[in-house]
Enzyme design. Structure first.
Site, PDB file in Angstrom:
ATOM      1  N   HIS A  64      -1.888  46.200  94.020  1.00  0.00           N
ATOM      2  CA  HIS A  64      -0.387  46.212  94.661  1.00  0.00           C
ATOM      3  C   HIS A  64       0.330  46.077  95.230  1.00  0.00           C
ATOM      4  O   HIS A  64       1.219  46.759  94.450  1.00  0.00           O
ATOM      5  CB  HIS A  64      -0.725  44.402  92.937  1.00  0.00           C
ATOM      6  CG  HIS A  64       0.378  43.562  93.637  1.00  0.00           C
ATOM      7  ND1 HIS A  64       0.398  42.502  93.036  1.00  0.00           N
ATOM      8  CD2 HIS A  64       1.909  44.235  94.079  1.00  0.00           C
ATOM      9  CE1 HIS A  64       1.517  42.041  93.502  1.00  0.00           C
ATOM     10  NE2 HIS A  64       2.686  42.509  93.886  1.00  0.00           N
TER      11      HIS A  64
ATOM     12  N   HIS B  20       3.920  46.632  97.847  1.00  0.00           N
ATOM     13  CA  HIS B  20       4.937  46.192  98.451  1.00  0.00           C
ATOM     14  C   HIS B  20       4.893  47.314  99.399  1.00  0.00           C
ATOM     15  O   HIS B  20       5.087  48.878  99.499  1.00  0.00           O
ATOM     16  CB  HIS B  20       6.354  46.413  97.207  1.00  0.00           C
ATOM     17  CG  HIS B  20       5.885  44.925  96.854  1.00  0.00           C
ATOM     18  ND1 HIS B  20       6.750  44.404  97.114  1.00  0.00           N
ATOM     19  CD2 HIS B  20       5.004  44.913  95.974  1.00  0.00           C
ATOM     20  CE1 HIS B  20       6.519  43.269  95.923  1.00  0.00           C
ATOM     21  NE2 HIS B  20       5.844  43.912  95.524  1.00  0.00           N
TER      22      HIS B  20
ATOM     23  N   CYS C  33      11.270  42.115  94.836  1.00  0.00           N
ATOM     24  CA  CYS C  33      11.665  41.960  94.106  1.00  0.00           C
ATOM     25  C   CYS C  33      13.187  42.046  92.948  1.00  0.00           C
ATOM     26  O   CYS C  33      14.235  43.222  93.953  1.00  0.00           O
ATOM     27  CB  CYS C  33      10.591  43.660  92.765  1.00  0.00           C
ATOM     28  SG  CYS C  33      10.840  43.730  91.308  1.00  0.00           S
TER      29      CYS C  33
END
Length: 397
Positions: free
Chosen positions: A297, A299, A330
């Site tokens: 995952h 970013h 985030c």
């Protein structure tokens, strides 16, 4: 790109005779480019693996070149070249939008994504509305999905993030015995490899967070609900600094032992680079974590998400999280931008001969639509470029 990679890894040539173990105390523990701390080349065949991967379906023996959209049929998950994409846009992508996205828009996004060939679409989160107001209507989303499942070319799973028992109650059926399709079939729990981030995000240390997860996982499994685990801050944390790979290994193992069928490794602030991701992957695999139970995952804060996916792929990972149009961010990590865009990930995976079952053009259209619908920039590179090549539809007279 391969020439550049070769040049970078060529800097390690003086280390060819090194035999230092990755876990040896003499090895540098910094995961930031210094440029590349000491490490034996016998521990990393990354460049060769990527090169082999790239040419896998592009060799001279191929009768015709493959286009990036030609691999959008429905491959079997058992196919060795299949990569599962977990679409997190409706949850992780939208949850930090400052302006509340209308329920109808969220449902339309999920329904549109369901037509693209995606098999897993994270639909919402049962968290306290005061902490994440954007997810306050997740119960309504679940009810709609159960009442009117979106049409799709293959079965789609719609997981919901569940942080505690109260959240799980919202996901469970209201009647006993429950009728078929009465609740969610999969939930996710969210742990951290950083004590600082755990305190900021979960208001408790890592050990306490696992005490809270235990009854959630137990009850979910008792109700035949699959559980997926997330681990955040796997590379570095804005509160605790660099995250030791062995801490990620420890947390990942705990989630698997608790009953999670899969663990997604989150580079939450997007500071990972090819070397630090490769170090982490090697640590996990050498630590006894089955690579088939791992997902990545990433970013894209520093533009490294796709190349980091390439490193994960070369290490054997076959599950990646992404967000249509690169939605996301985030709130606990200043400067952290969205997840890797689904459009960009699909384009990359198809370009190296992997199969996703995702229609690139359709998912690009969804990315353009949701970006316009919520008034934000489309952070995908591939989507706008691909759609720009389409001939314009003549205006109706």
């Amino acid at each position: 790109m391969f020439c550049a990679s070769k040049h970078i890894f060529g800097r390690l040539a003086p280390l060819r005779g090194a035999t230092t173990s990755l876990t040896s105390s003499s090895t540098s523990t910094s995961l930031r480019p210094s440029f590349f701390p000491s490490r034996s080349l016998t521990r990393s065949r990354l460049f060769a693996s990527i090169k082999d991967l790239y040419y896998y379906n592009n060799s001279s023996s191929s009768s015709s070149p493959k286009s990036f959209s030609s691999i959008s049929s429905s491959p079997s998950p058992d196919d060795k070249d299949f990569v599962k994409i977990v679409e997190v846009g409706p949850r992780d992508g939208l949850q930090n939008e400052k302006t509340i996205v209308p329920l109808d828009t969220k449902i339309s996004l999920i329904e549109k994504l369901s037509t693209t060939g995606l098999r897993v679409i994270e639909a919402g989160s049962f968290v306290a509305p005061k902490w994440v107001p954007q997810m306050a209507d997740s119960t309504s989303i679940l009810s709609h999905l159960l009442r009117s499942p979106p049409p799709s070319p293959q079965p789609v799973t719609y997981p919901f993030l569940v942080p505690n028992l109260k959240g799980l109650e919202s996901a469970l059926p209201r009647t006993t015995p429950p009728p078929p399709q009465a609740g969610v079939s999969e939930i996710s729990i969210f742990a951290s490899a950083s004590e600082g981030f755990s305190l900021k995000n979960l208001n408790c240390d890592i050990a306490t967070s696992f005490e809270r997860f235990q009854p959630v996982v137990k009850r979910a499994l008792e109700n035949n609900i699959k559980v997926r685990g997330y681990v955040s801050m796997v590379i570095a944390c804005p509160y605790s600094g660099d995250t030791p790979p062995e801490k990620v290994v420890e947390v990942t193992k705990k989630l698997l032992e608790m009953g999670c069928y899969e663990v997604s490794l989150g580079d939450t602030t997007g500071v990972g680079n090819p070397y630090s991701i490769d170090v982490l992957m090697k640590a996990l695999i050498e630590g006894g974590v089955p690579v088939e139970k791992l997902a990545c995952h990433f970013h894209d804060t520093y533009g490294q998400a796709i190349v980091n996916c390439m490193v994960g792929l070369a290490n054997g990972v076959r599950v990646f999280d992404s967000s249509v149009a690169g939605l996301g961010g985030c709130p606990y990590a200043k400067g952290a931008t969205g997840n890797v865009a689904t459009e960009d990930l699909v384009y990359f995976l198809h370009s190296v001969g992997m199969k996703t079952g995702v229609d690139l053009e359709k998912v690009s259209e969804v990315g353009a639509w949701i970006s316009e619908a919520i008034g934000r920039k489309n952070n995908s590179k591939v989507g706008p470029a691909l759609l720009a090549k389409k001939p314009e539809t003549p205006a109706s007279s």
